[in-house]
Design an enzyme around this catalytic site. Structure first.
Site, short mmCIF file in Angstrom:
data_model
loop_
_atom_site.label_atom_id
_atom_site.label_comp_id
_atom_site.label_asym_id
_atom_site.label_seq_id
_atom_site.Cartn_x
_atom_site.Cartn_y
_atom_site.Cartn_z
N HIS A 1 2.07 8.23 3.11
CA HIS A 1 2.09 7.99 2.23
C HIS A 1 1.19 8.09 0.93
CE1 HIS A 1 3.05 4.66 -0.88
NE2 HIS A 1 1.73 4.04 -0.47
N GLY B 1 -1.18 -8.03 -3.72
CA GLY B 1 -1.07 -8.74 -2.64
C GLY B 1 -0.71 -10.25 -3.37
N ASN C 1 -4.87 1.64 0.21
CA ASN C 1 -4.50 3.36 0.31
C ASN C 1 -6.14 3.51 0.25
OD1 ASN C 1 -1.76 3.41 -0.16
ND2 ASN C 1 -2.31 2.85 -2.17
N ASP D 1 8.93 4.93 -0.51
CA ASP D 1 8.69 5.47 -0.41
C ASP D 1 9.94 6.14 0.07
OD1 ASP D 1 5.85 7.37 -0.23
OD2 ASP D 1 5.76 5.35 0.69
N SER E 1 1.55 0.48 5.99
CA SER E 1 2.79 -0.20 5.36
C SER E 1 4.02 1.25 4.91
CB SER E 1 2.76 -0.63 3.42
OG SER E 1 1.90 0.23 3.09
#
Length: 318
Positions: free
Chosen positions: A179, A17, A124, A152, A147
């Site tokens: 991701h 962040g 995640n 990637d 995101s």
């Protein structure tokens, strides 16, 4: 309440962040920032630290402070990076149950605040977390952006550029799907200065085997970084700032974000990395490439893996 211009609220004032904030304020993207964290002192400390940049930046912002969920009410964009750090689990999907519970709590707080803006999520496993957030809040799916595979794809571009000895900005190469470990390199749509990667294979400047190695390195580089320094945050921080800029400046640019599939790419009911147009209203539409049979099969497999993780998340939060 008076609407603040370009107000951004960050939920999760950890390394991801704060790396995002540092990138955003250096680019002069927004005017006002608020940090929210489960540890209020972390939010306050980072806000004070970042405030020290205001007097010397070429494009200074107006304010930065620690806050609470009431600050979401008049925000333009919320960026969520909160969750269990990946260093504590073997893969992103291993954190699905704990992080789904965290995301449900955050989603309810944001919904109750009366927030009406755009949400960008990097927690995640981001594909699962984005869906949980959108379902719990009931927000328009187009106003919730994961995101996705922006990071990637950035890694893939850099690695391919290194292999061909060209600048990364000259390369268009994309990862789609999760991701994570099952992400798909879409080589059929990769090019260098407009020349398809297939031409480089035909000219024997690179082989398919080498491309496969580049894909694997792009997937696994996060684990290498974590083993060396316990976390990854600069790359995703810049990617989040890029998405934020596309929203606040209504760029209508195409990025490999987490958008919700409703039949696109022959899959349905999940957020995952695909090319989507980003502007002031979030993601407006998904661009559907013609994938070759191998890419489509790999993309389907990636979605199957995510749907299994989503099922676990749903079970945890019900």
């Amino acid at each position: 309440m008076k609407k603040t211009s370009n107000k951004v609220v960050l939920i999760g004032a950890g390394t991801v962040g704060t790396s995002f904030l540092y990138s955003a304020i250096n680019q002069g993207i927004a005017s006002d920032y608020v940090l929210i964290d489960i540890l209020p002192q972390a939010a306050e400390g980072n806000a004070l630290d970042l405030a020290d940049t205001m007097a010397v930046l070429p494009n200074p912002f107006t304010s930065i402070k620690s806050g609470n969920y009431s600050d979401c009410t008049d925000a333009d964009v919320i960026v969520i990076t909160a969750g269990l750090p990946q260093k504590e689990v073997k893969s992103r999907l291993d954190a699905v149950v704990v992080n789904a519970l965290i995301m449900k709590t955050i989603a309810l707080e944001v919904k109750n605040s009366g927030f009406k803006g755009i949400t960008i999520i990097a927690s995640n496993p981001v594909d699962v977390q984005t869906l949980i957030y959108q379902e719990v809040t009931g927000f328009d799916q187009h106003r919730v952006i994961g995101s996705g595979t922006t990071l990637d794809s950035s890694r893939l571009r850099r690695l391919l550029a290194d292999k061909l000895n060209v600048g990364a900005e000259s390369v268009d190469a994309f990862m789609a799907g999760e991701h994570g470990d099952s992400s798909v390199a879409v080589w059929s749509h990769a090019s260098v200065m407009g020349q398809p990667i297939s031409k480089y294979i035909a000219d024997k400047k690179i082989t398919q085997a080498e491309l496969d190695e580049i894909r694997d390195e792009a997937v696994n580089i996060a684990y290498k970084i974590i083993s060396l320094k316990h976390a990854t945050f600069y790359g995703i921080g810049v990617c989040l700032a890029k998405i934020l800029k596309a929203v606040l400046r209504n760029e209508r640019t195409t990025l490999m974000v987490g958008a919700k599939l409703n039949g696109e790419y022959n899959n349905n009911g999940l957020f995952t990395g695909v090319p989507a147009i980003i502007g002031e209203n979030g993601w407006s539409s998904i661009i559907e490439w013609d994938l070759n049979d191998f890419e489509q099969a790999q993309f389907n497999k990636s979605c199957e893996i995510l749907l299994a993780a989503i099922s676990k998340a749903h079970e945890a939060i019900k």
